[in-house]
Design a protein around this motif. Sequence first.
Motif, PDB file in Angstrom:
ATOM      1  N   ILE A  65       0.601  -1.245   0.030  1.00 37.32           N
ATOM      2  CA  ILE A  65      -0.038   0.099   0.060  1.00 37.32           C
ATOM      3  C   ILE A  65       0.832   0.995  -0.114  1.00 37.32           C
ATOM      4  O   ILE A  65       0.520   2.182  -0.625  1.00 37.32           O
ATOM      5  CB  ILE A  65      -0.938   0.007   1.051  1.00 37.32           C
ATOM      6  CG1 ILE A  65      -1.849  -1.146   0.904  1.00 37.32           C
ATOM      7  CG2 ILE A  65      -1.664   1.442   1.396  1.00 37.32           C
ATOM      8  CD1 ILE A  65      -2.758  -1.388   2.481  1.00 37.32           C
ATOM      9  N   ILE A  66       2.047   1.247   0.718  1.00 41.49           N
ATOM     10  CA  ILE A  66       2.837   2.329   0.681  1.00 41.49           C
ATOM     11  C   ILE A  66       3.599   2.611  -0.776  1.00 41.49           C
ATOM     12  O   ILE A  66       3.631   3.777  -1.158  1.00 41.49           O
ATOM     13  CB  ILE A  66       4.183   2.339   1.759  1.00 41.49           C
ATOM     14  CG1 ILE A  66       3.509   2.127   3.279  1.00 41.49           C
ATOM     15  CG2 ILE A  66       5.076   3.198   1.742  1.00 41.49           C
ATOM     16  CD1 ILE A  66       4.354   1.652   4.319  1.00 41.49           C
ATOM     17  N   ALA A  67       3.861   1.442  -1.252  1.00 45.21           N
ATOM     18  CA  ALA A  67       4.403   1.769  -2.695  1.00 45.21           C
ATOM     19  C   ALA A  67       3.223   2.038  -3.497  1.00 45.21           C
ATOM     20  O   ALA A  67       3.683   2.877  -4.503  1.00 45.21           O
ATOM     21  CB  ALA A  67       4.887   0.396  -3.100  1.00 45.21           C
ATOM     22  N   PHE A  68       2.252   1.581  -3.599  1.00 52.24           N
ATOM     23  CA  PHE A  68       0.923   1.925  -4.339  1.00 52.24           C
ATOM     24  C   PHE A  68       0.937   3.532  -4.206  1.00 52.24           C
ATOM     25  O   PHE A  68       0.355   4.137  -5.141  1.00 52.24           O
ATOM     26  CB  PHE A  68      -0.309   1.363  -3.743  1.00 52.24           C
ATOM     27  CG  PHE A  68      -1.351   1.530  -4.661  1.00 52.24           C
ATOM     28  CD1 PHE A  68      -1.586   1.244  -5.967  1.00 52.24           C
ATOM     29  CD2 PHE A  68      -2.393   2.377  -3.990  1.00 52.24           C
ATOM     30  CE1 PHE A  68      -2.810   1.609  -6.565  1.00 52.24           C
ATOM     31  CE2 PHE A  68      -3.774   2.658  -4.744  1.00 52.24           C
ATOM     32  CZ  PHE A  68      -3.735   2.404  -6.014  1.00 52.24           C
ATOM     33  N   GLY A  69       0.980   4.202  -3.189  1.00 58.21           N
ATOM     34  CA  GLY A  69       0.803   5.583  -2.933  1.00 58.21           C
ATOM     35  C   GLY A  69       1.698   6.217  -4.116  1.00 58.21           C
ATOM     36  O   GLY A  69       1.070   7.448  -4.558  1.00 58.21           O
ATOM     37  N   ALA A  70       2.704   5.939  -4.594  1.00 58.69           N
ATOM     38  CA  ALA A  70       3.823   6.554  -5.452  1.00 58.69           C
ATOM     39  C   ALA A  70       3.085   6.644  -6.786  1.00 58.69           C
ATOM     40  O   ALA A  70       3.416   7.376  -7.564  1.00 58.69           O
ATOM     41  CB  ALA A  70       4.943   5.656  -5.355  1.00 58.69           C
ATOM     42  N   VAL A  71       2.348   5.413  -7.028  1.00 61.32           N
ATOM     43  CA  VAL A  71       1.760   5.278  -8.470  1.00 61.32           C
ATOM     44  C   VAL A  71       0.420   5.757  -8.588  1.00 61.32           C
ATOM     45  O   VAL A  71      -0.306   5.661  -9.293  1.00 61.32           O
ATOM     46  CB  VAL A  71       1.834   3.782  -9.090  1.00 61.32           C
ATOM     47  CG1 VAL A  71       3.328   3.428  -9.335  1.00 61.32           C
ATOM     48  CG2 VAL A  71       1.046   2.758  -8.261  1.00 61.32           C
ATOM     49  N   PHE A  72      -0.241   6.297  -7.430  1.00 62.89           N
ATOM     50  CA  PHE A  72      -1.566   6.905  -7.292  1.00 62.89           C
ATOM     51  C   PHE A  72      -1.916   7.747  -8.376  1.00 62.89           C
ATOM     52  O   PHE A  72      -3.065   7.720  -9.217  1.00 62.89           O
ATOM     53  CB  PHE A  72      -1.929   7.400  -5.814  1.00 62.89           C
ATOM     54  CG  PHE A  72      -3.368   7.469  -5.359  1.00 62.89           C
ATOM     55  CD1 PHE A  72      -4.062   6.501  -4.633  1.00 62.89           C
ATOM     56  CD2 PHE A  72      -4.003   8.738  -6.188  1.00 62.89           C
ATOM     57  CE1 PHE A  72      -5.388   6.889  -4.448  1.00 62.89           C
ATOM     58  CE2 PHE A  72      -5.365   8.927  -5.529  1.00 62.89           C
ATOM     59  CZ  PHE A  72      -5.831   7.908  -4.918  1.00 62.89           C
ATOM     60  N   GLN A  73      -1.250   8.744  -8.465  1.00 62.01           N
ATOM     61  CA  GLN A  73      -1.540   9.939  -9.396  1.00 62.01           C
ATOM     62  C   GLN A  73      -1.036   9.358 -10.701  1.00 62.01           C
ATOM     63  O   GLN A  73      -1.921   9.595 -11.791  1.00 62.01           O
ATOM     64  CB  GLN A  73      -0.651  11.237  -9.032  1.00 62.01           C
ATOM     65  CG  GLN A  73      -1.098  12.217  -9.912  1.00 62.01           C
ATOM     66  CD  GLN A  73      -0.242  12.344 -11.301  1.00 62.01           C
ATOM     67  OE1 GLN A  73       0.817  11.935 -11.366  1.00 62.01           O
ATOM     68  NE2 GLN A  73      -0.935  13.051 -12.334  1.00 62.01           N
ATOM     69  N   PRO A  74       0.062   8.854 -11.178  1.00 61.25           N
ATOM     70  CA  PRO A  74       0.356   8.236 -12.641  1.00 61.25           C
ATOM     71  C   PRO A  74      -0.769   7.410 -12.986  1.00 61.25           C
ATOM     72  O   PRO A  74      -1.129   7.547 -14.472  1.00 61.25           O
ATOM     73  CB  PRO A  74       1.768   7.591 -12.468  1.00 61.25           C
ATOM     74  CG  PRO A  74       2.291   8.397 -11.370  1.00 61.25           C
ATOM     75  CD  PRO A  74       0.913   8.725 -10.383  1.00 61.25           C
TER      76      PRO A  74
END
Length: 376
Positions: A65-74
């Motif tokens: 989930i933490i890593a998913f935050g980095a691709v949230f906007q892209p």
Amino acid sequence: MELLFYLMTVFSLGWGTSALGYTRARFLIWQMIGVLFFALMIPVSAAIADRSGRKAMLGAATAGIIAFGAVFQPLFGSGTALGVVAFLCLGLTLMGLTYGPLGTALAELFPTPVRYTGASLAFNLAGILGASVAPYAASWLATNYGLAYVGCYLSAAGPLTLVALLLIPARERQRGAQRSACRAAQRGSNMRGKRRRIPSPTDVGVASRPRNDMSSDHPWLEDLRECSAALQAVLGAVLEAERQFAPPASPLERLHQITNSPEWAWLQPLYRLIADVDHALAYAGDLPASETAAIGAHARELLSGSSVPAEQAFLSHYRPLLQTDPAVAMAHAGALRALRALPPEAANEAERLHARHQWNERRRFLRAGQQGRTAS
């Protein structure tokens, strides 16, 4: 975890239809596709958690989930249907990975009498007080700073979850005997051969004596061995469940309490049943099928309901544990499954009563002999 759920459902639908211009019907179809991944991952994560541990599974999902935050906007702001569907599928997959072990992880935090209440309050209060504001906070962040900050918001919540997981006391050792009882109950009547046995107060001298070899003329004795192991699994699960509420004590002190304290006297019917079965297996290789059926009937009556006054105290303690403790329930089911493999009692009442009388006589003889061997 609940934060991700609200972002993937409420916020994404609202932002996708208002700011990104997708139609509501189209976006709901995309969400339904993502929900399929959510549903699929629940049993997958539960199976993984059974092997690697619930805290490990929840920790791995939180890291995702933490890593998913980095691709949230892209992904969400990609402007393409494929990107949005990938965003929803990935986010709801991570959500499913947390839901599999979550129920058990919450239940383990509370003692048996308040387990359902505690887990329910913890889950719902976390959703109401913690995550319910997520759609509003995410909308404010997206409006004022952009979708990337919503991803940062999600990633920032991840370490808090990891800290909470680390603060949960390790219960693996405390529940080791309970899990062993579950495994023994699940194997039920399928296992063959020797098993690790839980000693009972009247077992002294039995374990050290060689058991009679199995004979093709008495195939039900093998099933009776399975029943003995299953009944001991019930005893192990009950002792583990009760131990959580007993004051700290050494193993020797605990054994003394169980065998001598009036508070544990309600377990005596189960102890006597296990000891009688073991005595029969050790010293009565000629045990007929009719008496084996009588043993099975007595065991089923003890576990499911007995009219004998001395056994009512056992049932009054056992039934609440059966309803509230999963390990006791699984061991109980395994014992009943093993008992069903024994020969059935005779349909004729006279023959049935005669077999029970014969077993009672044999049991008294074996008990008297065991007392004599122990005294000598």
